[in-house]
Design a protein around this motif. Sequence first.
Motif, PDB file in Angstrom:
ATOM      1  N   TYR A  11       0.849  -1.184   0.000  1.00  0.00           N
ATOM      2  CA  TYR A  11       0.000   0.000   0.000  1.00  0.00           C
ATOM      3  C   TYR A  11       0.891   1.242   0.000  1.00  0.00           C
ATOM      4  O   TYR A  11       1.868   1.307   0.740  1.00  0.00           O
ATOM      5  N   VAL A  47      -6.479  -8.459  -0.664  1.00  0.00           N
ATOM      6  CA  VAL A  47      -5.553  -7.568   0.038  1.00  0.00           C
ATOM      7  C   VAL A  47      -4.921  -8.411   1.137  1.00  0.00           C
ATOM      8  O   VAL A  47      -5.626  -9.031   1.936  1.00  0.00           O
ATOM      9  N   LEU A  49      -1.915  -7.467   3.504  1.00  0.00           N
ATOM     10  CA  LEU A  49      -0.874  -6.572   3.993  1.00  0.00           C
ATOM     11  C   LEU A  49      -0.191  -7.172   5.217  1.00  0.00           C
ATOM     12  O   LEU A  49      -0.796  -7.954   5.945  1.00  0.00           O
ATOM     13  N   LEU A  55      -6.292   2.930   5.058  1.00  0.00           N
ATOM     14  CA  LEU A  55      -6.068   3.331   3.672  1.00  0.00           C
ATOM     15  C   LEU A  55      -6.706   4.695   3.433  1.00  0.00           C
ATOM     16  O   LEU A  55      -7.864   4.915   3.763  1.00  0.00           O
ATOM     17  N   LEU A  61      -3.353   0.413  -3.692  1.00  0.00           N
ATOM     18  CA  LEU A  61      -2.910  -0.943  -3.415  1.00  0.00           C
ATOM     19  C   LEU A  61      -2.200  -1.421  -4.669  1.00  0.00           C
ATOM     20  O   LEU A  61      -2.681  -1.200  -5.787  1.00  0.00           O
TER      21      LEU A  61
END
Length: 150
Positions: A11, A47, A49, A55, A61
């Motif tokens: 990100y 996603v 992470l 975010l 992303l």
Amino acid sequence: MTTAIKTARIYHDHHHSQAHAQVSLDYDGRFLRRKMLATDDGESFLVDLAQTKSLDHGGVLVLEDGREIEIVAAPEDLLEVTGDNLLRLAWHIGNRHTPCQIEGNRLLIQHDHVIRDMLEKLGANIRETVEPFTPEGGAYGHGRTHGHSH
């Protein structure tokens, strides 16, 4: 035929290239670590992470193939707060660690009947609205303001 799920493990708070697509998420939806999402045009991706992130609207992303998915703050139900002493109202909102979008002539907060009642007793004018919510980040750079663990 099965297609491999695209994965975003990175990100960034800004673009490095032209966005491939965008994903619209409300404020709570923009706080995540691992979740299946779909772009606004229906492309699914995971996603994943390393740690939970807040975010930001305009952040991206990065998919494993380098393509960027832009984060867009989706419209959501909010309360617009106005009044003669906006600074005082903002102080009371902040004192309760309530996420708040601060603008020149108004404040925006998520629906909360207890906070609404308190603000009305303090003389605030409250109006329901539907729009993107991009509150101030925490004073310590965490991006989220709720909780007392600073």
